[in-house]
Scaffold this active site. Structure first.
Site, PDB file in Angstrom:
ATOM      1  CG  ASP A  15     -12.232 -16.374   7.263  1.00 56.42           C
ATOM      2  OD1 ASP A  15     -11.448 -15.438   7.470  1.00 56.42           O
ATOM      3  OD2 ASP A  15     -12.013 -17.280   6.430  1.00 56.42           O
TER       4      ASP A  15
ATOM      5  CE  LYS B 104      -2.652  -2.755  11.441  1.00 52.85           C
ATOM      6  NZ  LYS B 104      -1.554  -1.840  11.118  1.00 52.85           N
TER       7      LYS B 104
ATOM      8  CB  SER C 151      -7.042  -3.485   9.659  1.00 57.09           C
ATOM      9  OG  SER C 151      -7.687  -4.622   9.157  1.00 57.09           O
ATOM     10  CB  ALA C 152     -12.152  -3.805   7.874  1.00 54.84           C
TER      11      ALA C 152
ATOM     12  CB  ILE D 104      -0.966  -0.002   1.209  1.00 56.64           C
ATOM     13  CG1 ILE D 104      -1.784  -1.309   1.234  1.00 56.64           C
ATOM     14  CG2 ILE D 104      -1.914   1.199   1.134  1.00 56.64           C
ATOM     15  CD1 ILE D 104      -2.603  -1.507   2.501  1.00 56.64           C
TER      16      ILE D 104
ATOM     17  CE1 TYR E  71      -1.908  -6.419  10.896  1.00 58.20           C
ATOM     18  CE2 TYR E  71      -4.188  -7.142  10.613  1.00 58.20           C
ATOM     19  CZ  TYR E  71      -3.163  -6.267  10.308  1.00 58.20           C
ATOM     20  OH  TYR E  71      -3.394  -5.220   9.433  1.00 58.20           O
TER      21      TYR E  71
HETATM   22  P1  NAD Z   1       3.468  -4.581   3.496  1.00 56.26           P
HETATM   23  O1  NAD Z   1       4.040  -5.669   4.338  1.00 56.26           O
HETATM   24  O2  NAD Z   1       3.503  -4.742   2.025  1.00 56.26           O
HETATM   25  O3  NAD Z   1       4.165  -3.191   3.864  1.00 56.26           O
HETATM   26  C1  NAD Z   1       4.664  -2.911   5.142  1.00 56.26           C
HETATM   27  C2  NAD Z   1       6.081  -2.350   4.948  1.00 56.26           C
HETATM   28  O4  NAD Z   1       6.615  -2.017   6.231  1.00 56.26           O
HETATM   29  C3  NAD Z   1       7.038  -3.370   4.320  1.00 56.26           C
HETATM   30  O5  NAD Z   1       7.733  -2.751   3.251  1.00 56.26           O
HETATM   31  C4  NAD Z   1       7.995  -3.738   5.455  1.00 56.26           C
HETATM   32  O6  NAD Z   1       9.292  -4.054   4.972  1.00 56.26           O
HETATM   33  C5  NAD Z   1       7.956  -2.477   6.305  1.00 56.26           C
HETATM   34  N1  NAD Z   1       8.239  -2.701   7.726  1.00 56.26           N
HETATM   35  C6  NAD Z   1       7.662  -3.601   8.560  1.00 56.26           C
HETATM   36  N2  NAD Z   1       8.176  -3.467   9.787  1.00 56.26           N
HETATM   37  C7  NAD Z   1       9.081  -2.467   9.758  1.00 56.26           C
HETATM   38  C8  NAD Z   1       9.936  -1.857  10.721  1.00 56.26           C
HETATM   39  N3  NAD Z   1       9.984  -2.275  11.977  1.00 56.26           N
HETATM   40  N4  NAD Z   1      10.723  -0.843  10.330  1.00 56.26           N
HETATM   41  C9  NAD Z   1      10.720  -0.394   9.036  1.00 56.26           C
HETATM   42  N5  NAD Z   1       9.924  -0.940   8.088  1.00 56.26           N
HETATM   43  C10 NAD Z   1       9.116  -1.959   8.451  1.00 56.26           C
HETATM   44  O7  NAD Z   1       1.971  -4.350   3.998  1.00 56.26           O
HETATM   45  P2  NAD Z   1       0.815  -3.487   3.330  1.00 56.26           P
HETATM   46  O8  NAD Z   1      -0.194  -4.437   2.798  1.00 56.26           O
HETATM   47  O9  NAD Z   1       1.352  -2.448   2.474  1.00 56.26           O
HETATM   48  O10 NAD Z   1       0.177  -2.869   4.650  1.00 56.26           O
HETATM   49  C11 NAD Z   1       0.580  -1.610   5.131  1.00 56.26           C
HETATM   50  C12 NAD Z   1      -0.134  -1.329   6.437  1.00 56.26           C
HETATM   51  O11 NAD Z   1      -1.537  -1.406   6.223  1.00 56.26           O
HETATM   52  C13 NAD Z   1       0.186  -2.323   7.561  1.00 56.26           C
HETATM   53  O12 NAD Z   1       0.262  -1.611   8.770  1.00 56.26           O
HETATM   54  C14 NAD Z   1      -1.007  -3.238   7.552  1.00 56.26           C
HETATM   55  O13 NAD Z   1      -1.241  -3.806   8.813  1.00 56.26           O
HETATM   56  C15 NAD Z   1      -2.122  -2.300   7.147  1.00 56.26           C
HETATM   57  N6  NAD Z   1      -3.245  -2.972   6.500  1.00 56.26           N
HETATM   58  C16 NAD Z   1      -3.019  -3.787   5.429  1.00 56.26           C
HETATM   59  C17 NAD Z   1      -4.092  -4.449   4.839  1.00 56.26           C
HETATM   60  C18 NAD Z   1      -3.865  -5.417   3.704  1.00 56.26           C
HETATM   61  O14 NAD Z   1      -4.695  -6.290   3.499  1.00 56.26           O
HETATM   62  N7  NAD Z   1      -2.799  -5.293   2.922  1.00 56.26           N
HETATM   63  C19 NAD Z   1      -5.389  -4.241   5.311  1.00 56.26           C
HETATM   64  C20 NAD Z   1      -5.581  -3.387   6.394  1.00 56.26           C
HETATM   65  C21 NAD Z   1      -4.499  -2.751   6.979  1.00 56.26           C
HETATM   66  C1  WQD Z   2     -11.039 -13.032   2.078  1.00 48.95           C
HETATM   67  C2  WQD Z   2     -12.043 -14.153   1.934  1.00 48.95           C
HETATM   68  C3  WQD Z   2     -11.481 -16.150   3.173  1.00 48.95           C
HETATM   69  C4  WQD Z   2      -7.869 -17.133   0.949  1.00 48.95           C
HETATM   70  C5  WQD Z   2      -7.532 -10.111   5.864  1.00 48.95           C
HETATM   71  C6  WQD Z   2      -7.191  -9.715   7.264  1.00 48.95           C
HETATM   72  C7  WQD Z   2      -7.635  -8.293   7.487  1.00 48.95           C
HETATM   73  C8  WQD Z   2      -7.052  -7.359   6.415  1.00 48.95           C
HETATM   74  C9  WQD Z   2      -7.316  -7.866   5.042  1.00 48.95           C
HETATM   75  C10 WQD Z   2      -4.994  -6.543   7.290  1.00 48.95           C
HETATM   76  C11 WQD Z   2     -12.305 -14.889   3.252  1.00 48.95           C
HETATM   77  C12 WQD Z   2     -11.463 -16.420   1.682  1.00 48.95           C
HETATM   78  C13 WQD Z   2      -9.021 -16.516   1.397  1.00 48.95           C
HETATM   79  C14 WQD Z   2      -7.974 -18.411   0.341  1.00 48.95           C
HETATM   80  C15 WQD Z   2     -10.359 -18.332   0.618  1.00 48.95           C
HETATM   81  N1  WQD Z   2      -5.633  -7.297   6.527  1.00 48.95           N
HETATM   82  N2  WQD Z   2     -10.244 -17.105   1.233  1.00 48.95           N
HETATM   83  N3  WQD Z   2      -9.219 -18.960   0.190  1.00 48.95           N
HETATM   84  O1  WQD Z   2      -9.594 -12.436   5.922  1.00 48.95           O
HETATM   85  O2  WQD Z   2     -11.120 -10.740   4.818  1.00 48.95           O
HETATM   86  O3  WQD Z   2      -8.946 -10.038   5.681  1.00 48.95           O
HETATM   87  O4  WQD Z   2      -6.884  -9.228   4.940  1.00 48.95           O
HETATM   88  O5  WQD Z   2      -5.448  -5.775   8.089  1.00 48.95           O
HETATM   89  O6  WQD Z   2      -7.189  -7.969   8.757  1.00 48.95           O
HETATM   90  O7  WQD Z   2      -7.857 -10.581   8.171  1.00 48.95           O
HETATM   91  O8  WQD Z   2      -8.984 -11.400   3.677  1.00 48.95           O
HETATM   92  O9  WQD Z   2      -8.091 -12.222   1.561  1.00 48.95           O
HETATM   93  O10 WQD Z   2      -7.583 -13.508   3.691  1.00 48.95           O
HETATM   94  O11 WQD Z   2      -9.889 -13.529   2.775  1.00 48.95           O
HETATM   95  O12 WQD Z   2     -11.442 -18.890   0.465  1.00 48.95           O
HETATM   96  O13 WQD Z   2      -6.966 -19.031  -0.052  1.00 48.95           O
HETATM   97  O14 WQD Z   2     -11.479 -15.157   1.066  1.00 48.95           O
HETATM   98  O15 WQD Z   2     -12.053 -17.239   3.863  1.00 48.95           O
HETATM   99  O16 WQD Z   2     -13.660 -15.231   3.264  1.00 48.95           O
HETATM  100  P1  WQD Z   2      -9.760 -11.238   5.097  1.00 48.95           P
HETATM  101  P2  WQD Z   2      -8.534 -12.671   2.889  1.00 48.95           P
END
Ligand code: NAD
Ligand code: WQD
Length: 339
Positions: free
Chosen positions: A296, A152, A124-125, A12, A148
């Site tokens: 889930d 949050k 996060s949601a 992101i 995790y």
């Molecule tokens: P990501 O792992 O791709 O990016 C996180 C980055 O932070 C990585 O580049 C990693 O190397 C760096 N990092 C981790 N720990 C570190 C530290 N101690 N010092 C310096 N750098 C560090 O993850 P993302 O998907 O881009 O997510 C970004 C943020 O959004 C996270 O906080 C995650 O929890 C949150 N988030 C992600 C999702 C998702 O599904 N991707 C959903 C909701 C919230």
């Molecule tokens: C989506 C749907 C699975 C993989 C997670 C974190 C949440 C946020 C986003 C960081 C679910 C189904 C998945 C597979 C499947 N991240 N699934 N087969 O669980 O909604 O959210 O990522 O904050 O905190 O919990 O996302 O992509 O893992 O799953 O059937 O191989 O797909 O059961 O219903 P989720 P997901």
């Protein structure tokens, strides 16, 4: 005046850097590459023509962070850095609490030292837990089912307390729903280590031939087709949400703590996503139905009216766009940034 983007080489973060650059913000990136690749910086340069200042280091390292704040004129911070894998957090709770919570505490302390008190935080949601009813609204109670998620929930509380203690702080706490998609160039995207936990990269890795078939976790939920429903949001829409959040911070003072959902408000089932990916890829994607995955919830989607009202932001990309762009990234980079 620059925006410090922690975790700016991640999924992101890297998309947000492009969006911030487009919006005219100067960007400074901090990342320790624990879950990303330095190659991201080359790709960002190809896309934007810019070499963004990159400080390789750990946010747990106070002296390192102080040196970044001393060298750069940081105005506000977007804080992505953290670990994010739910399953791994159950196996390694200490690592998750330390990296996510201690890392944020160190960052906030250094920000305070340099009188930088505007922060956009990646929540996060997941904080809506198991017991709320959709659509999820910001004022609902928060909870978690895994370490995790607790990081949050706890960090939201910490940020709330910090903002309450000192009215100079403004905290925009963004709750992302399910980010998928990639930059339209196909140069950056989500590159999980090992077997993906999340649905979208799992599907695209099956489509590209790296994995044999998708395992759908349960088709006996109380939903129209029995599979879970999620609010998928294009990562470019999320990136635009961060730029909107910065403008909100800059145009208002002493905002305190605001939790804001970034979601599309639309729910798609796992089978619907699969069928949209099949259209994008142009072939059938094999799958089997397995049992439910622990933790889930059946249905998750956002009420994003607060983001519209406060940030003047709403999601624009369709599910077709998301599947097209995820697939474009995967097929051009079957091995992520190792290609
Ligand atoms: P990501 O792992 O791709 O990016 C996180 C980055 O932070 C990585 O580049 C990693 O190397 C760096 N990092 C981790 N720990 C570190 C530290 N101690 N010092 C310096 N750098 C560090 O993850 P993302 O998907 O881009 O997510 C970004 C943020 O959004 C996270 O906080 C995650 O929890 C949150 N988030 C992600 C999702 C998702 O599904 N991707 C959903 C909701 C919230
Ligand atoms: C989506 C749907 C699975 C993989 C997670 C974190 C949440 C946020 C986003 C960081 C679910 C189904 C998945 C597979 C499947 N991240 N699934 N087969 O669980 O909604 O959210 O990522 O904050 O905190 O919990 O996302 O992509 O893992 O799953 O059937 O191989 O797909 O059961 O219903 P989720 P997901």
């Amino acid at each position: 005046m620059a925006i410090l983007v922690t975790g700016g080489a991640g999924y992101i973060g890297s998309h947000t850097v492009i969006e911030l650059d487009k919006a005219g913000f100067d960007v400074v990136i901090v990342d320790n590459f624990s879950n990303s690749s330095p190659e991201v910086l080359n790709r960002l340069k190809t896309i934007t023509g810019k070499d963004f200042p990159l400080y390789e280091g750990d946010i747990l390292d106070r002296d390192f962070l102080v040196s970044v704040f001393e060298k750069e004129n940081i105005d506000s911070v977007i804080h992505f850095a953290g670990f994010k894998a739910v399953g791994e957090s159950v196996e390694k709770p200490l690592e998750y609490y330390h990296n996510n919570i201690t890392g944020t505490l160190v960052l906030l302390d250094v920000m305070r030292q340099f009188n930088v008190k505007d922060i956009v935080f990646s929540s996060s949601a997941t904080v809506y837990g198991m017991n709320n009813v959709v659509p999820f609204k910001e004022e609902m109670p928060t909870s978690a089912t895994n370490p995790y998620g607790y990081t949050k929930v706890m960090l939201e509380q910490i940020l709330n307390d910090v903002a309450f203690s000192d009215s100079d702080w403004s905290v925009t706490n963004l709750r992302y729903f399910n980010p998928i998609g990639a930059h339209e160039s196909g140069l950056i995207g989500e590159a999980p280590n090992g077997i993906p936990n999340n649905l979208s990269p799992y599907i695209t890795q099956v489509a590209v031939g790296k994995l044999e078939k998708l395992h759908i976790f349960g088709n006996d939920y109380d939903t129209p087709d029995g599979t879970c429903i999620r609010d998928f949001i294009h990562v470019n829409d999320l990136a635009a949400g961060h730029s909107a959040a910065l403008n909100y911070l800059f145009n208002n003072e002493n905002l305190g703590f605001d939790a804001i959902n970034l979601g599309s408000e639309k729910g798609y089932s796992v089978l619907e996503i699969l069928s949209n990916f099949e259209k994008a890829v142009g072939k059938e994607i094999p799958y089997v139905i397995d049992g439910r995955r622990a933790g889930d919830i059946a249905v998750c989607y956002a009420d994003a009216s607060k983001a519209k009202k406060l940030l003047n932001w709403e999601a624009k990309y369709t599910i077709e766009d998301m599947c097209r762009d995820s697939w474009n990234w995967q097929k051009k980079n079957p091995n992520g940034f190792k290609d």
